[in-house]
Design an enzyme around this catalytic site. Structure first.
Site, PDB file in Angstrom:
ATOM      1  N   LYS A 108      39.805  53.802  34.232  1.00 18.17           N
ATOM      2  CA  LYS A 108      39.582  53.135  32.948  1.00 18.17           C
ATOM      3  C   LYS A 108      40.244  53.876  31.799  1.00 18.17           C
ATOM      4  CE  LYS A 108      36.667  49.893  34.489  1.00 18.17           C
ATOM      5  NZ  LYS A 108      37.034  48.463  34.480  1.00 18.17           N
ATOM      6  N   GLU A 130      32.395  46.651  26.150  1.00 16.44           N
ATOM      7  CA  GLU A 130      31.376  46.348  27.147  1.00 16.44           C
ATOM      8  C   GLU A 130      31.527  47.375  28.255  1.00 16.44           C
ATOM      9  OE1 GLU A 130      34.350  45.176  27.164  1.00 16.44           O
ATOM     10  OE2 GLU A 130      34.958  45.327  29.276  1.00 16.44           O
ATOM     11  N   SER A 397      39.580  54.431  42.658  1.00 18.23           N
ATOM     12  CA  SER A 397      39.560  54.158  41.212  1.00 18.23           C
ATOM     13  C   SER A 397      38.666  55.098  40.422  1.00 18.23           C
ATOM     14  CB  SER A 397      39.147  52.711  40.966  1.00 18.23           C
ATOM     15  OG  SER A 397      37.893  52.448  41.570  1.00 18.23           O
TER      16      SER A 397
HETATM   17  C1  LIG Z   1      35.430  53.430  39.327  1.00 18.66           C
HETATM   18  C2  LIG Z   1      35.537  51.978  39.026  1.00 18.66           C
HETATM   19  N1  LIG Z   1      36.271  51.193  39.828  1.00 18.66           N
HETATM   20  C3  LIG Z   1      36.376  49.870  39.611  1.00 18.66           C
HETATM   21  C4  LIG Z   1      35.733  49.257  38.563  1.00 18.66           C
HETATM   22  C5  LIG Z   1      35.857  47.765  38.419  1.00 18.66           C
HETATM   23  O1  LIG Z   1      36.654  47.342  37.369  1.00 18.66           O
HETATM   24  P1  LIG Z   1      38.103  46.761  37.622  1.00 18.66           P
HETATM   25  O2  LIG Z   1      37.977  45.701  38.659  1.00 18.66           O
HETATM   26  O3  LIG Z   1      38.492  46.226  36.297  1.00 18.66           O
HETATM   27  O4  LIG Z   1      38.965  47.857  38.066  1.00 18.66           O
HETATM   28  C6  LIG Z   1      34.964  50.019  37.690  1.00 18.66           C
HETATM   29  C7  LIG Z   1      34.282  49.373  36.555  1.00 18.66           C
HETATM   30  O5  LIG Z   1      33.463  49.865  35.885  1.00 18.66           O
HETATM   31  C8  LIG Z   1      34.860  51.416  37.922  1.00 18.66           C
HETATM   32  O6  LIG Z   1      34.132  52.195  37.132  1.00 18.66           O
END
Ligand SMILES: Cc1ncc(COP(=O)(O)O)c(C=O)c1O
Lengths: 413, 266
Positions: A108, A130, A397
């Site tokens: 993020k 948000e 992620s």
């Molecule tokens: C570590 C992590 N991965 C994935 C997501 C999902 O969001 P996005 O699909 O936009 O990557 C989040 C959302 O808070 C997150 O914190």
């Protein structure tokens, strides 16, 4: 890497049509995207789009963004091969893109730093956002502290409870956290509340949207700022393995980390793109967040996309053990990638995600975010399917520190 | 069936503004919504907007959110909304549906336009349908013979005002302020300027909504607008009333005050 040692070039922010899937002037990816918002917000969206259009071709902006990505976010993030984990995937090669190692602990931060710089160019002093898992909220609070912006974060009451650690982090960083108690009290309702704030305070405030959903130009801007993940990973894969991966796995909530790693590979036809949504307690249970897999086309939060909705267009509440995937909508570009067949989307249950969560911890000493664990579970399946010759790139992620409360409960730790 | 054209022509002939009342279908109950709207008509509302309750009302403040939530909990469906329209249209008021776009999108634009016209509805107000995305709905509405009302806002540029009014039939909805629905202490001064700017682009009546809560405010707005739209102030009274009958009486009192207001242009 550009010749001058920076990691980012103008071409790295897409918008140059190189991949053939930039939205049209109305923000449409095929039939998806667009703007379904109160007229009051149109000038603000136009302004954001115009300022971004200028910034992305401005060497000074790129330099500033690049500088923050390198010296603050900790980019480039490394790749890590995980052979002991991969033994459980039929021996396929599994390589992680370590977004969990960025400052604040998730992908993020990339989008947030880009939009925080845009906020300054917009001449605005206040940001709102948000958050579901709290990672986008933490990243926004962090950037606001760094750049001296006032920061208000909307977060569903249910998410405040399951991600209490992140609430504390945001407060420590000087943000105001507003628990949202209407509707499902999760990400969807936090977005509603943030829009209400924005329409009221739009003169002073930028809505620092956290995923590739929402009205145009957010899906394009957030994607472009997340694109660095795939741009780096593509180069690193070639260095490490001498070729492109056979498949990429990423979890999909709103879709920002997935598009971030997919986008630089869209033109590489040999590379399969797999997105993993939260199947919660399973499709049949009705308690899931299978927006692309089981939803239908509709409008939510300002964009035409796949939505979990009933036959009269009322949003159906989603469920996932991971707050970040607990969302009944999805970015329009994923809707478009799904319908075009370029990417495929699957579901991973709470239990399968938690099994992958603990497996990665025990086999590799890495505690992933529960969101990312959905991609890991997907990679285990993919590996078994594609066989031992295959190489799979997984977008890790985020890290799992924020999820310890949930893990303690789930595993009786 | 009373058309919007008749309503505004009559109001103009009487040198007053029209009074427009908003209530969501299914609130306080399916039947109660019809009788409440009838009370508004009896007290002098010329036009009734029936809200189609939606799960994600991101333009609405706490009062309407609360009412809409109760309506959904009551099990309100689109068929109920159409029945409500039928009941209200029978009182002789011009009756519109105000709705976020997704429920119509899902129901089918042509089908909704046809069914609404069949129920005696004269048009819709669609606050999150932008001119760029509105073509299918305008075509369906034209085919069914119902009006399409869209919103302009204080932040709208001249070009946006033009784009919006070009999509409107019946009247133009001028949002008085930057914000969500809900009664306010004062009506934003930006409203008058917005009405003036809007008139430069259209001969359609221009009605002002958002934040009107008293007869005095109604009179003030009637001084420069063709219609005064009131929603949250009625709903607040119904939410605060001990029962439906008391709520009806209370909104009747307020509507009479408003009806006097639109007749005494300040
Ligand atoms: C570590 C992590 N991965 C994935 C997501 C999902 O969001 P996005 O699909 O936009 O990557 C989040 C959302 O808070 C997150 O914190």
């Amino acid at each position: 890497m550009a010749n001058d040692g920076t990691i980012l070039t103008a071409a790295d922010l897409a918008g140059n049509g190189a991949y053939g899937n930039d939205p049209d002037v109305h923000g449409k990816f095929g039939i998806f995207g667009g703007r379904y918002v109160p007229e009051a917000l149109i000038p603000a969206l136009d302004e954001v789009a115009a300022v971004y259009e200028k910034a992305k071709n401005d060497a000074e902006f790129l330099r500033e963004f690049d500088h923050l990505l390198r010296t603050y976010a900790g980019r480039p993030t490394t790749l890590t091969e995980v052979p002991r984990f991969a033994e459980h995937a039929g021996g396929a090669r599994i390589i992680l893109k370590r977004e969990d190692l960025t400052h604040t602990g998730a992908h993020k931060i990339n989008n947030v730093l880009g939009q925080a710089l845009l906020t300054k160019r917009l001449g605005k002093k206040r940001v709102i956002a948000e958050t579901g898992a709290g990672q986008h909220g933490v990243a926004t609070a962090t950037a606001a502290a760094l750049l001296g912006l006032e920061c208000v974060i909307y977060m569903g009451q249910v998410d405040c409870e399951r991600q209490a650690l992140n609430v504390a982090r945001m407060k420590l960083l000087g943000a105001t956290v507003v628990p949202v108690t209407n509707g499902s009290q999760t990400l969807k309702d936090a977005i509603n509340e943030a829009f209400r704030d924005w329409v009221t305070n739009v003169d002073t405030t930028h809505y620092l949207f956290g995923t590739i959903a929402g009205p145009h130009p957010f899906p394009e801007i957030v994607r472009d700022f997340a694109r660095i993940i795939g741009v780096e990973a593509r180069r690193q894969m070639l260095e490490l393995t001498g070729r492109l991966p056979d498949a990429i796995a990423a979890c999909v909530g709103g879709g920002s980390n997935a598009i971030g790693i997919f986008h630089a590979f869209i033109g590489d036809e040999s590379v399969q793109l797999h997105g993993y949504e939260a199947a919660g307690h399973g499709l049949e249970s009705g308690e899931h967040a299978l927006t692309l897999t089981a939803g239908s086309v509709g409008v939510l939060h300002g964009s035409r996309t796949y939505v979990l909705q009933d036959e009269e267009g009322q949003t159906i509440e989603s469920h996932s053990i991971s707050a970040g995937l607990d969302y009944p909508g999805v970015g329009p570009e994923h809707a478009w990638l799904k319908d075009s067949g370029r990417a495929v989307y699957h579901g991973v249950t709470d239990d399968a995600a938690m099994a992958a969560f603990s497996l990665l911890a025990r086999t590799e000493g890495i505690i992933p975010a529960i969101e990312s664990s959905h991609a890991l579970a997907g990679a285990l399946e993919l590996g078994r399917e594609l066989g031992p010759e295959a190489t799979i790139l997984v977008n890790l992620s985020g890290r799992g520190d924020k999820d310890m409360g949930t893990a303690m409960k789930y595993f009786n730790l | 069936m009373t058309t919007l054209q008749t309503v505004f022509a009559t109001a103009k002939a009487e040198n007053r503004a029209a009074l427009v009342g908003y209530l969501p279908a299914g609130f306080p109950s399916k039947e109660g919504a019809v009788t409440a709207a009838a009370a508004l008509v009896e007290a002098g509302c010329d036009v009734i907007e029936i809200g189609l309750p939606y799960s994600d009302p991101l333009m609405d403040g706490p009062t309407i959110q609360d009412a809409v939530h109760r309506s959904l909990v009551n099990g309100t469906r689109i068929a109920d909304v159409l029945r409500t329209v039928e009941g209200v249209a029978a009182t002789g008021a011009a009756t519109l549906v105000m709705t976020y776009w997704n429920p119509i999108d899902r129901y089918g634009a042509e089908r909704f336009a046809r069914d609404l016209a069949g129920a005696g509805g004269v048009g819709t107000i669609t606050p999150d349908l932008t001119p760029e995305e509105s073509e299918p709905w305008r075509a369906a509405s034209a085919a069914a013979g119902i009006d399409t009302v869209f919103l302009v806002a204080p932040s709208s540029t001249e070009a946006r005002i033009k784009a919006v009014v070009d999509c409107c039939t019946g009247f133009v909805y001028a949002a008085s302020l930057m914000g969500v629905t809900g009664a306010r202490e004062t009506v934003n001064v930006a409203a008058e300027d917005l009405v003036k700017r809007t008139r430069a682009h259209t001969a359609l009546p221009v009605c002002v909504g958002l934040g009107v809560g008293t007869g005095k405010q109604a009179a003030e707005v009637a001084g420069y607008a063709d219609g005064v739209i009131v929603g949250s102030a009625f709903i607040r009274r119904m939410l605060d009333a001990p029962d439906e009958a008391a709520g009806r009486e209370s909104i009747g009192v307020l509507a009479r005050e408003m009806a006097a207001g639109v007749r005494s242009r300040a």
